[in-house]
Design a protein around this motif. Sequence first.
Motif, PDB file in Angstrom:
ATOM      1  N   LEU A  53      13.800  76.967  34.351  1.00 24.27           N
ATOM      2  CA  LEU A  53      14.327  77.916  35.329  1.00 24.27           C
ATOM      3  C   LEU A  53      15.758  77.615  35.736  1.00 24.27           C
ATOM      4  CD1 LEU A  53      11.343  78.526  37.793  1.00 24.27           C
ATOM      5  CD2 LEU A  53      12.596  80.278  36.521  1.00 24.27           C
ATOM      6  N   THR A  54      16.156  76.354  35.639  1.00 27.24           N
ATOM      7  CA  THR A  54      17.456  75.949  36.165  1.00 27.24           C
ATOM      8  C   THR A  54      18.469  75.609  35.077  1.00 27.24           C
ATOM      9  OG1 THR A  54      16.776  73.631  36.311  1.00 27.24           O
ATOM     10  CG2 THR A  54      16.312  75.023  38.209  1.00 27.24           C
ATOM     11  N   MET A  55      18.153  75.888  33.811  1.00 24.66           N
ATOM     12  CA  MET A  55      19.035  75.503  32.720  1.00 24.66           C
ATOM     13  C   MET A  55      19.630  76.725  32.036  1.00 24.66           C
ATOM     14  SD  MET A  55      16.870  72.314  31.119  1.00 24.66           S
ATOM     15  CE  MET A  55      18.160  71.832  29.980  1.00 24.66           C
ATOM     16  N   CYS A  64      23.605  64.309  36.500  1.00 25.21           N
ATOM     17  CA  CYS A  64      22.590  64.487  35.453  1.00 25.21           C
ATOM     18  C   CYS A  64      22.900  65.733  34.624  1.00 25.21           C
ATOM     19  CB  CYS A  64      21.211  64.597  36.093  1.00 25.21           C
ATOM     20  SG  CYS A  64      19.851  64.674  34.903  1.00 25.21           S
ATOM     21  N   ILE A  65      23.238  66.823  35.298  1.00 23.10           N
ATOM     22  CA  ILE A  65      23.553  68.067  34.591  1.00 23.10           C
ATOM     23  C   ILE A  65      24.772  67.885  33.701  1.00 23.10           C
ATOM     24  CG2 ILE A  65      24.363  70.438  34.932  1.00 23.10           C
ATOM     25  CD1 ILE A  65      22.614  70.513  37.478  1.00 23.10           C
ATOM     26  N   SER A  66      25.772  67.152  34.174  1.00 23.75           N
ATOM     27  CA  SER A  66      26.987  66.921  33.383  1.00 23.75           C
ATOM     28  C   SER A  66      26.695  66.106  32.141  1.00 23.75           C
ATOM     29  CB  SER A  66      28.044  66.215  34.242  1.00 23.75           C
ATOM     30  OG  SER A  66      28.396  66.982  35.366  1.00 23.75           O
ATOM     31  N   CYS A  67      25.879  65.065  32.291  1.00 27.43           N
ATOM     32  CA  CYS A  67      25.506  64.228  31.143  1.00 27.43           C
ATOM     33  C   CYS A  67      24.770  65.059  30.097  1.00 27.43           C
ATOM     34  CB  CYS A  67      24.646  63.067  31.616  1.00 27.43           C
ATOM     35  SG  CYS A  67      24.115  61.934  30.310  1.00 27.43           S
ATOM     36  N   ARG A  68      23.791  65.831  30.559  1.00 25.16           N
ATOM     37  CA  ARG A  68      23.023  66.671  29.645  1.00 25.16           C
ATOM     38  C   ARG A  68      23.924  67.695  28.957  1.00 25.16           C
ATOM     39  NH1 ARG A  68      18.855  69.455  32.987  1.00 25.16           N
ATOM     40  NH2 ARG A  68      20.533  70.938  33.412  1.00 25.16           N
ATOM     41  N   ASP A 106      32.642  56.139  24.854  1.00 26.07           N
ATOM     42  CA  ASP A 106      33.863  56.159  25.662  1.00 26.07           C
ATOM     43  C   ASP A 106      34.017  57.466  26.424  1.00 26.07           C
ATOM     44  OD1 ASP A 106      34.471  53.628  24.805  1.00 26.07           O
ATOM     45  OD2 ASP A 106      35.877  54.272  23.256  1.00 26.07           O
ATOM     46  N   ASN A 107      33.804  58.593  25.747  1.00 30.87           N
ATOM     47  CA  ASN A 107      34.034  59.875  26.406  1.00 30.87           C
ATOM     48  C   ASN A 107      32.966  60.213  27.438  1.00 30.87           C
ATOM     49  OD1 ASN A 107      36.526  60.862  25.417  1.00 30.87           O
ATOM     50  ND2 ASN A 107      35.577  61.340  23.445  1.00 30.87           N
ATOM     51  N   ILE A 108      31.709  59.894  27.156  1.00 31.42           N
ATOM     52  CA  ILE A 108      30.683  60.211  28.150  1.00 31.42           C
ATOM     53  C   ILE A 108      30.835  59.308  29.378  1.00 31.42           C
ATOM     54  CG2 ILE A 108      28.820  58.695  27.317  1.00 31.42           C
ATOM     55  CD1 ILE A 108      26.906  61.071  27.900  1.00 31.42           C
ATOM     56  N   LYS A 109      31.276  58.077  29.185  1.00 30.34           N
ATOM     57  CA  LYS A 109      31.533  57.208  30.332  1.00 30.34           C
ATOM     58  C   LYS A 109      32.734  57.714  31.131  1.00 30.34           C
ATOM     59  CE  LYS A 109      29.507  52.911  28.549  1.00 30.34           C
ATOM     60  NZ  LYS A 109      29.759  51.498  28.153  1.00 30.34           N
ATOM     61  N   THR A 110      33.746  58.207  30.443  1.00 25.78           N
ATOM     62  CA  THR A 110      34.900  58.796  31.140  1.00 25.78           C
ATOM     63  C   THR A 110      34.463  59.960  32.009  1.00 25.78           C
ATOM     64  OG1 THR A 110      36.461  58.144  29.407  1.00 25.78           O
ATOM     65  CG2 THR A 110      37.105  59.985  30.813  1.00 25.78           C
ATOM     66  N   MET A 111      33.609  60.812  31.457  1.00 25.15           N
ATOM     67  CA  MET A 111      33.124  61.968  32.213  1.00 25.15           C
ATOM     68  C   MET A 111      32.301  61.534  33.418  1.00 25.15           C
ATOM     69  SD  MET A 111      30.395  64.876  31.096  1.00 25.15           S
ATOM     70  CE  MET A 111      29.121  63.624  31.329  1.00 25.15           C
ATOM     71  N   MET A 112      31.411  60.554  33.245  1.00 22.84           N
ATOM     72  CA  MET A 112      30.572  60.124  34.352  1.00 22.84           C
ATOM     73  C   MET A 112      31.394  59.459  35.451  1.00 22.84           C
ATOM     74  SD  MET A 112      27.723  61.358  33.546  1.00 22.84           S
ATOM     75  CE  MET A 112      26.575  60.680  34.734  1.00 22.84           C
ATOM     76  N   ARG A 113      32.428  58.707  35.089  1.00 24.95           N
ATOM     77  CA  ARG A 113      33.323  58.148  36.110  1.00 24.95           C
ATOM     78  C   ARG A 113      33.960  59.264  36.928  1.00 24.95           C
ATOM     79  NH1 ARG A 113      34.607  54.319  32.167  1.00 24.95           N
ATOM     80  NH2 ARG A 113      36.366  55.562  31.400  1.00 24.95           N
ATOM     81  N   GLU A 114      34.385  60.318  36.238  1.00 28.21           N
ATOM     82  CA  GLU A 114      34.988  61.460  36.920  1.00 28.21           C
ATOM     83  C   GLU A 114      34.022  62.077  37.920  1.00 28.21           C
ATOM     84  OE1 GLU A 114      36.977  65.062  37.990  1.00 28.21           O
ATOM     85  OE2 GLU A 114      37.717  63.123  37.281  1.00 28.21           O
ATOM     86  N   LEU A 174      26.599  70.012  24.262  1.00 25.61           N
ATOM     87  CA  LEU A 174      27.772  70.587  23.613  1.00 25.61           C
ATOM     88  C   LEU A 174      28.044  69.931  22.263  1.00 25.61           C
ATOM     89  CD1 LEU A 174      30.084  71.019  26.729  1.00 25.61           C
ATOM     90  CD2 LEU A 174      29.096  72.837  25.332  1.00 25.61           C
ATOM     91  N   ARG A 175      27.810  68.643  22.159  1.00 25.80           N
ATOM     92  CA  ARG A 175      27.960  67.980  20.855  1.00 25.80           C
ATOM     93  C   ARG A 175      26.916  68.503  19.877  1.00 25.80           C
ATOM     94  NH1 ARG A 175      31.300  63.443  20.504  1.00 25.80           N
ATOM     95  NH2 ARG A 175      30.110  62.737  18.694  1.00 25.80           N
ATOM     96  N   ALA A 176      25.702  68.752  20.358  1.00 27.22           N
ATOM     97  CA  ALA A 176      24.657  69.310  19.495  1.00 27.22           C
ATOM     98  C   ALA A 176      25.000  70.743  19.082  1.00 27.22           C
ATOM     99  CB  ALA A 176      23.313  69.282  20.220  1.00 27.22           C
TER     100      ALA A 176
END
Length: 377
Positions: free
Chosen positions: A183-185, A150-154, A122-130, A159-161
């Motif tokens: 290099l980009t993370m 992609c960066i937001s999903c990762r 539910d929460n990851i889908k909420t974030m992706m909709r945003e 953060l949960r980990a």
Amino acid sequence: MSRCTVCSLKSDHPGVVLDDQGVCNMCTLDFATDLLDNYRYTSDTFTQFQQAAAAPGEYDCLFMYSGGKDSTYMLDKFVNEYGKRVLAYTFDVPFESVHAAQNIALAREKIPATFVLDSDDDNIKTMMREVFNRPAPRKPAKYLDEKLPCISCRSFFMLRAILLAYRQKIPYIALCADPQQILTMESNAREIVRDFYKTFGERLTDTLFGGQLEELLFDDDENLPKIVFPFIATRHDYDPDRIVEELRAKGLYESSPLETHCTLFPLLNYYSFKNFDCMFYKLNASSHARSVARNASFDRNTFSIKFPRSLDIEGVEERLGKVVMAIAAGEGDRDEHERTLVDVFQSMDATEEAARFVAQSFLDMRTVAADLGIRLA
């Protein structure tokens, strides 16, 4: 629209500036000071991890395990060669490819690690909709803006980990980004928290994580887990073909890198084309072109998706963009779209089976968007 004469990046690509000779700042490395500082920090952190004594708790590290080739390869190394006590953490992304799930099942059978499966649909889908339903981003865009979904999903499952490692006092988190991705993370746990707050605001962030992230902002550094990137040590001889070959010989991998991708890959391309007129993997493809231009006899891969030496980047991008936007608008003939997509992916050295698998995910893009509540133009 002008393009870099070396790597073909457009002059309005996020973060790109062309000089008087038509060469972009990615090729001249004018943009790279912060990235190289991060690279040095990452290298030092991994050295500390390698030299560290066994952790006082149950695990030496929490290992981010996706089921892709890189994480499967390194999980096998950590457990069976390096003797690390590993908690293999998999976030059950609701848009994960079926092939990734199959690879995870193989690893559970053959690698004696402790596996944990986490989820929060539910929460990851909420974030992706945003992310997808926001107004068009402001211009000029910043580096990596075209990869925001992609960066937001990762970042969400990172953060949960981080929270799990923090609660269980696991000192390190291993993340198997390829040498280019490193290099980009962001490699600092506290900065990942701060960046998420900046992107989504305090209200939504606290809703998504139940207010738990705030504790990570204010605790001492020594109490936060450190993030390590194992491929930093093999950055000069990273070879995705060899990795896949070794895994298949051990019965640990039964797909291709394209097939193991998440089912949001078509929507990621839609976001990139809609907002920035570029394909999602444009930076990767341009990096390949840059490598070939610098060494005519050798094109070492520093990223997970391999591109053929003779790839027509501009042609692939133009064809892919047209079909992605047509599918998003519900226009055109499905069979014709499939033929175009299969041809595009085969031109990128995908097998016919893999090309058809990925093409099908593009054809299903509107169904996936509807399920997530994502509005397509």
